[in-house]
Scaffold this motif. Structure first.
Motif, mmCIF file in Angstrom:
data_model
loop_
_atom_site.group_PDB
_atom_site.id
_atom_site.type_symbol
_atom_site.label_atom_id
_atom_site.label_comp_id
_atom_site.label_asym_id
_atom_site.label_seq_id
_atom_site.Cartn_x
_atom_site.Cartn_y
_atom_site.Cartn_z
ATOM 1 N N ALA A 118 0.836 -1.198 0.000
ATOM 2 C CA ALA A 118 0.000 0.000 0.000
ATOM 3 C C ALA A 118 0.871 1.248 0.000
ATOM 4 C CB ALA A 118 -0.912 -0.014 1.220
ATOM 5 N N LEU A 119 1.917 1.211 0.818
ATOM 6 C CA LEU A 119 2.806 2.369 0.898
ATOM 7 C C LEU A 119 3.514 2.610 -0.436
ATOM 8 C CD1 LEU A 119 3.810 4.377 3.024
ATOM 9 C CD2 LEU A 119 5.751 2.870 3.396
ATOM 10 N N MET A 120 3.873 1.499 -1.109
ATOM 11 C CA MET A 120 4.503 1.637 -2.412
ATOM 12 C C MET A 120 3.533 2.256 -3.413
ATOM 13 S SD MET A 120 6.292 -2.052 -2.344
ATOM 14 C CE MET A 120 6.343 -2.375 -4.079
ATOM 15 N N GLY A 121 2.293 1.772 -3.350
ATOM 16 C CA GLY A 121 1.322 2.204 -4.351
ATOM 17 C C GLY A 121 0.807 3.611 -4.129
ATOM 18 N N VAL A 122 0.731 4.040 -2.875
ATOM 19 C CA VAL A 122 0.057 5.315 -2.603
ATOM 20 C C VAL A 122 0.833 6.489 -3.208
ATOM 21 C CG1 VAL A 122 1.067 5.841 -0.347
ATOM 22 C CG2 VAL A 122 -1.242 6.577 -0.874
ATOM 23 N N GLY A 123 2.143 6.361 -3.281
ATOM 24 C CA GLY A 123 2.934 7.431 -3.884
ATOM 25 C C GLY A 123 2.583 7.593 -5.359
ATOM 26 N N LEU A 124 2.430 6.464 -6.006
ATOM 27 C CA LEU A 124 2.091 6.476 -7.425
ATOM 28 C C LEU A 124 0.734 7.134 -7.648
ATOM 29 C CD1 LEU A 124 3.338 5.237 -10.044
ATOM 30 C CD2 LEU A 124 1.756 3.368 -9.746
ATOM 31 N N THR A 125 -0.191 6.783 -6.764
ATOM 32 C CA THR A 125 -1.547 7.291 -6.894
ATOM 33 C C THR A 125 -1.586 8.801 -6.646
ATOM 34 O OG1 THR A 125 -3.656 6.179 -6.639
ATOM 35 C CG2 THR A 125 -2.798 7.206 -4.678
ATOM 36 N N TYR A 331 1.492 -0.797 -9.802
ATOM 37 C CA TYR A 331 0.398 -0.574 -10.749
ATOM 38 C C TYR A 331 -0.827 -1.363 -10.321
ATOM 39 C CZ TYR A 331 4.397 0.944 -13.482
ATOM 40 O OH TYR A 331 5.554 1.542 -13.883
ATOM 41 N N VAL A 332 -0.610 -2.630 -9.948
ATOM 42 C CA VAL A 332 -1.744 -3.460 -9.545
ATOM 43 C C VAL A 332 -2.445 -2.829 -8.343
ATOM 44 C CG1 VAL A 332 -2.443 -5.717 -8.697
ATOM 45 C CG2 VAL A 332 -0.710 -5.555 -10.465
ATOM 46 N N VAL A 333 -1.664 -2.415 -7.351
ATOM 47 C CA VAL A 333 -2.241 -1.841 -6.133
ATOM 48 C C VAL A 333 -3.073 -0.603 -6.470
ATOM 49 C CG1 VAL A 333 -1.659 -0.566 -4.034
ATOM 50 C CG2 VAL A 333 -0.523 -2.712 -4.534
ATOM 51 N N THR A 334 -2.527 0.279 -7.265
ATOM 52 C CA THR A 334 -3.248 1.535 -7.513
ATOM 53 C C THR A 334 -4.472 1.314 -8.374
ATOM 54 O OG1 THR A 334 -1.620 1.907 -9.229
ATOM 55 C CG2 THR A 334 -1.365 3.168 -7.232
ATOM 56 N N VAL A 335 -4.373 0.423 -9.351
ATOM 57 C CA VAL A 335 -5.537 0.202 -10.202
ATOM 58 C C VAL A 335 -6.623 -0.537 -9.433
ATOM 59 C CG1 VAL A 335 -6.352 -0.913 -12.299
ATOM 60 C CG2 VAL A 335 -4.222 0.339 -12.308
ATOM 61 N N LEU A 336 -6.215 -1.484 -8.563
ATOM 62 C CA LEU A 336 -7.180 -2.188 -7.710
ATOM 63 C C LEU A 336 -7.980 -1.190 -6.895
ATOM 64 C CD1 LEU A 336 -5.674 -5.274 -5.893
ATOM 65 C CD2 LEU A 336 -7.733 -5.155 -7.248
ATOM 66 N N GLY A 337 -7.269 -0.303 -6.232
ATOM 67 C CA GLY A 337 -7.938 0.632 -5.335
ATOM 68 C C GLY A 337 -8.569 1.793 -6.074
ATOM 69 N N GLY A 338 -8.156 2.028 -7.272
ATOM 70 C CA GLY A 338 -8.651 3.175 -8.014
ATOM 71 C C GLY A 338 -7.546 4.201 -8.133
ATOM 72 N N LEU A 339 -7.144 4.496 -9.363
ATOM 73 C CA LEU A 339 -6.071 5.472 -9.570
ATOM 74 C C LEU A 339 -6.486 6.806 -8.977
ATOM 75 C CD1 LEU A 339 -4.531 5.088 -13.130
ATOM 76 C CD2 LEU A 339 -3.320 5.436 -10.983
ATOM 77 N N GLY A 340 -5.667 7.357 -8.125
ATOM 78 C CA GLY A 340 -5.979 8.653 -7.557
ATOM 79 C C GLY A 340 -6.625 8.582 -6.191
ATOM 80 N N SER A 341 -6.905 7.376 -5.702
ATOM 81 C CA SER A 341 -7.560 7.276 -4.394
ATOM 82 C C SER A 341 -6.582 6.801 -3.329
ATOM 83 C CB SER A 341 -8.731 6.307 -4.490
ATOM 84 O OG SER A 341 -9.077 5.877 -3.209
ATOM 85 N N VAL A 342 -6.440 7.576 -2.250
ATOM 86 C CA VAL A 342 -5.495 7.206 -1.203
ATOM 87 C C VAL A 342 -5.994 6.020 -0.369
ATOM 88 C CG1 VAL A 342 -4.344 8.011 0.877
ATOM 89 C CG2 VAL A 342 -4.383 9.447 -1.152
ATOM 90 N N PRO A 343 -7.255 6.061 0.144
ATOM 91 C CA PRO A 343 -7.732 4.869 0.849
ATOM 92 C C PRO A 343 -7.785 3.656 -0.076
ATOM 93 C CG PRO A 343 -9.403 6.603 0.872
ATOM 94 C CD PRO A 343 -8.251 7.132 0.111
ATOM 95 N N GLY A 344 -8.023 3.887 -1.347
ATOM 96 C CA GLY A 344 -8.050 2.803 -2.322
ATOM 97 C C GLY A 344 -6.712 2.091 -2.390
ATOM 98 N N ALA A 345 -5.621 2.856 -2.307
ATOM 99 C CA ALA A 345 -4.292 2.242 -2.359
ATOM 100 C C ALA A 345 -4.080 1.335 -1.151
ATOM 101 C CB ALA A 345 -3.213 3.318 -2.404
ATOM 102 N N LEU A 346 -4.586 1.770 0.008
ATOM 103 C CA LEU A 346 -4.445 0.938 1.207
ATOM 104 C C LEU A 346 -5.186 -0.381 1.020
ATOM 105 C CD1 LEU A 346 -3.523 0.559 4.113
ATOM 106 C CD2 LEU A 346 -5.588 1.716 4.859
ATOM 107 N N LEU A 347 -6.458 -0.274 0.594
ATOM 108 C CA LEU A 347 -7.249 -1.473 0.388
ATOM 109 C C LEU A 347 -6.623 -2.346 -0.702
ATOM 110 C CD1 LEU A 347 -9.884 -2.647 1.518
ATOM 111 C CD2 LEU A 347 -10.985 -1.820 -0.546
#
Lengths: 397, 412
Positions: A118-125, A331-347
């Motif tokens: 999640a931490l890796m993905g949230v920066g991207l998002t 990429y998988v993490v951010t797209v799963l949670g929704g690109l641009g969404s911070v709580p989404g990256a966590l989930l």
């Protein structure tokens, strides 16, 4: 090979066919009635897959408000439960069916890794939501964060590797900010003809530069921080296996995540960032400089991913190539949670961690389970893209 | 003036021709450019030149000096074949020695077979090299199956019953896993599970939890077929999760455990067992020490096994020419088959050949194969130990501490 009668029943009365019908049909019905169709497609797919016509027919006539999270969670949970029962029926000897401790262990392990994902993905998002570009050098910043921490810890001697995390973050944040200021700003100033292609090439090229420069400087041999976070390799409590060092890394992820949320929602800079991500024009009218916000977002994004790298170098050994694999996960993490969404990256991170662990741990053929590990994450990725292209928390584009 | 120059040239040519007649040429091959393993080729060339120098200091062969003609095979089979052809037809070498890459070795073997010129391979592991049964082909490096056989024999000697094999999903990993599975089954050892892992993965906890859930725990968990830094992560997690090495379970690491980086990546890696090809310094003789000293002066590190093999290969060839009393290929091959000489890696001989046909129950790769390359099984018993100080467990002839296995928590 005979197919179990239960499977045939499931395929007739529920399953993928009904999921497809549900997703297609309900979205049309809702659209016709002037209701929101995206959640109708999502819930229709899950509900159709779980209950088949039993779910779809009443919803077709009553058209309840499917935007509520209870619908999504309820149908999702029902489908997961149903699939598990089916799995148990087909694989009665599987460890995931016979051994509850084992399942809990796999889930715990998946969660601990998930926080870091999640931490890796949230920066991207974050970078995406403010700048509208995907940072293809994200994995390389992660790799760099690990190395910075490694060399820092080696030079200061015997200290807790936690200390390396802010140092690494500081370095990657400065590097990321400089890169944005020098190479991406021309794009925002309209000096570049094809900005989106420019951004892809620039970040991609920078990723290569980072990776091969690192290879040239540190060499191909694996490096690793030998000093653990806590001097306790494992804890076994009632057959539950806990790897404390991973949980420390996971907790670092949680703390940084909370700090990020505080920053975004409680500070002026955070609010300004969110404002720019919502509407650049309106934000600049309100007195926010979108250009400096771009640089800030890029810095914070690379700060977070650099810290994620520094948090993991005491756990995994490090070579300059680790960035590439990390990028895919981001990429998988951010797209799963929704690109641009911070709580989404966590989930997204947590889901990816648990799905990978359970997939590899429960796959019927143990010989292949671990080799297919990345596949399980990508299956969920593909399903989410099919049912909800904006991701679980995605906003409408 | 012009006439004088012509005369001088003539004299030079005549003297060159005379000196060419006076030497006996052997061909050396190895990779000196990419995509070959250049470091390997350079080290092999160095060792061969050293050996030629030593042979000539000794008095040469058949009263003439030995000359080495080295050709770069670039790690490419077609290039290797072309170079072998050139060495034989143009340079008129009486024999060829060396080579690092198996694929090149296979191509060179065909050329040598065509011309009937003997070739002695120093570092090509593929079983297929000697499996052809060609009269011309000899090898002093181990065949890759010899390594797997060493593992299986050792496990049988230790009394292992249940084994878990972890392997990487590459040609190398899958091939090795299948060979080992078969060899273990032949020895009555059960392979309870095999786990394929993708090369480059970092987290192995899901499969390690499967092993952790086994009741009773397996006797051996082997990561020998997982290479590079992937194996370091795997071994570290094996230790962290308490799977192996434990008093109940033997932990086997990949051969890269020999590198100093092992201790940095696997700090709890004490008591791991791994294999190594080549002699431990404790078993070095004066020839080995001589080669090692020269090699160290040049490269500032200890010689890997292929350096010793290359050095010895030249000497074995020189010895065979001397015993044959001629450079006729047939006589030379016959002399090679009867080789019995002690060099830097110990005593060399070729068990099976036309002088002693291969029995049915012996694997085909044993043809013209030195039966005794040191495929050692080694175990660390102190943290941060160097492999030279670690205990050699197998084969019994190389044992250093007189034990087959050190149970974790004890000392030999």
């Amino acid at each position: 090979m005979g197919v179990h009668p239960f499977v045939i029943c499931w395929l007739i009365f529920a399953g993928p066919l009904w999921a497809a019908i549900g997703a297609g049909w309900l979205s049309r019905v809702y659209h016709r009635k002037g209701l929101e169709r995206a959640s109708a497609r999502f819930v229709g797919g899950l509900g159709g897959g779980a209950f088949g016509p039993v779910f779809l027919v009443p919803v077709h006539f009553l058209t309840p408000d499917l935007r509520k999270w209870q619908w999504k969670a309820g149908t999702g949970a029902a489908l997961v439960l149903e699939l598990f029962l089916l799995f148990a029926l087909l694989q009665p000897q599987n460890l995931c069916v016979t051994n509850a401790n084992y399942v809990v262990n796999q889930i715990l392990n998946g969660l601990s890794i998930g926080f870091i994902y999640a931490l890796m993905g949230v920066g991207l998002t974050l970078i995406y939501s403010v700048q509208g570009i995907v940072n293809f050098a994200h994995g390389q910043f992660y790799m760099l964060g690990g190395y910075i921490s490694y060399y820092f810890l080696n030079s200061v001697g015997d200290v807790n590797p936690l200390l390396g995390i802010p140092i690494a973050g500081l370095f990657t944040a400065i590097l990321g900010g400089l890169f944005e200021r020098l190479f991406l700003r021309p794009m925002h100033l309209g000096r570049v003809e094809r900005p989106s292609e420019y951004a892809i090439l620039m970040t991609f090229g920078f990723g290569f530069l980072l990776e091969y420069t690192t290879l040239g400087v540190v060499g191909p041999f694996p490096k690793m921080v030998t000093q653990p976070y806590v001097n306790l390799p494992r804890l076994e409590i009632f057959h539950f296996l806990i790897l404390p060092n991973r949980w420390v890394a996971g907790c670092v992820g949680v703390v940084l995540f909370l700090a990020l949320i505080y920053f975004l929602y409680r500070t002026w800079w955070g609010k300004a960032l969110r404002a720019v991500s919502m509407n650049k024009m309106a934000a600049s009218i309100a007195g926010i400089n979108p250009l400096s916000m771009n640089t800030t977002a890029f810095s914070i994004g690379t700060l977070l991913v650099g810290m994620a790298g520094a948090a993991l170098i005491p756990i995994f050994s490090w070579v300059p190539g680790v960035g590439a694999k990390a990028s895919t996960r981001c990429y998988v993490v951010t797209v799963l949670g929704g690109l641009g969404s911070v709580p989404g990256a966590l989930l997204g991170g947590l889901i990816l961690g648990v799905v990978e662990a359970l997939g590899a741990g429960c796959y019927p053929d143990p010989t292949k389970g671990a080799a297919y590990r990345d596949v399980f994450g990508l299956i969920v990725f593909a399903l989410v893209l099919l049912l909800k292209p904006t991701g679980l928390f995605g906003r409408k584009v | 003036m012009r006439r004088l120059l012509n005369l001088a040239l003539l004299v030079l040519l005549v003297s060159l021709a005379a000196s060419a007649e006076e030497t006996i040429k052997i061909g050396g091959i190895g990779p000196l450019s990419a995509p070959g393993t250049v470091v390997g080729g350079i080290a092999m060339k160095f060792a061969m030149e050293l050996a030629v120098q030593d042979v000539n200091n000794w008095g040469g062969v058949l009263g003439k000096p030995l000359e080495l003609v080295f050709a770069d095979t670039e790690g490419l089979p077609e290039r290797g074949a072309a170079m072998a052809e050139r060495l034989i037809t143009k340079d008129k070498v009486v024999a060829i020695v060396g080579e690092y890459h198996s694929s090149v070795g296979l191509a060179v073997a065909e050329v040598c077979h065509k011309y009937g010129i003997p070739v002695l391979f120093a570092e090509t592991w593929a079983d297929a090299i000697t499996e052809t049964g060609y009269m011309e082909v000899f090898r002093i490096a181990p065949a890759s199956s010899m390594v797997s056989i060493a593992w299986a024999d050792w496990m049988k000697a230790v009394g292992v019953k249940r084994v878990v094999l972890i392997y990487e999903t590459t040609d190398y990993g899958i091939g090795r896993m299948e060979t080992e599975k078969q060899l273990l089954a032949e020895r009555g050892i059960e392979v309870v599970a095999t786990f394929g892992v993708e090369i480059g993965s970092t987290d192995f906890t899901p499969i390690l939890m499967r092993i952790k859930a086994m009741d009773p725990p397996p006797d051996v968990v082997s990561a020998a077929s997982v290479t590079g830094e992937t194996s370091y992560n795997l071994e570290r997690q094996m230790v962290e999760m308490g799977i192996a090495p434990t008093p109940q379970t033997i932990g086997i690491a990949n051969q890269v455990a020999i590198q100093p980086e092992f201790w940095e990546s696997v700090p709890g890696g004490n008591y791991f067992v791994f294999n190594q090809v080549g002699l431990p310094p404790a078993k070095w003789n004066f020839i080995t020490r001589h080669v090692a000293r020269a090699y160290y002066e040049h490269f500032h590190t200890k010689p890997p096994s292929y350096v010793l093999e290359s050095y010895d290969a030249v000497w074995i060839m020189a010895d065979a020419i001397e015993r044959a009393g001629t450079t006729d290929p047939k006589a030379l091959i016959e002399a090679l088959e009867r080789t019995d000489i002690v060099l830097s890696q110990g005593r060399y001989w070729f068990e099976y050949g036309s002088h002693n046909p291969l029995p049915e129950d012996v694997p085909k790769f044993m043809w013209h194969q030195w039966p005794n390359p040191a495929t050692l099984i080694i175990q660390y018993f102190e943290p941060n130990q160097s492999w030279e100080e670690a205990a050699v467990l197998w084969p019994p002839s190389y044992q250093t501490h007189g034990v087959l296995y050190i149970v974790p928590g004890t000392k030999p």
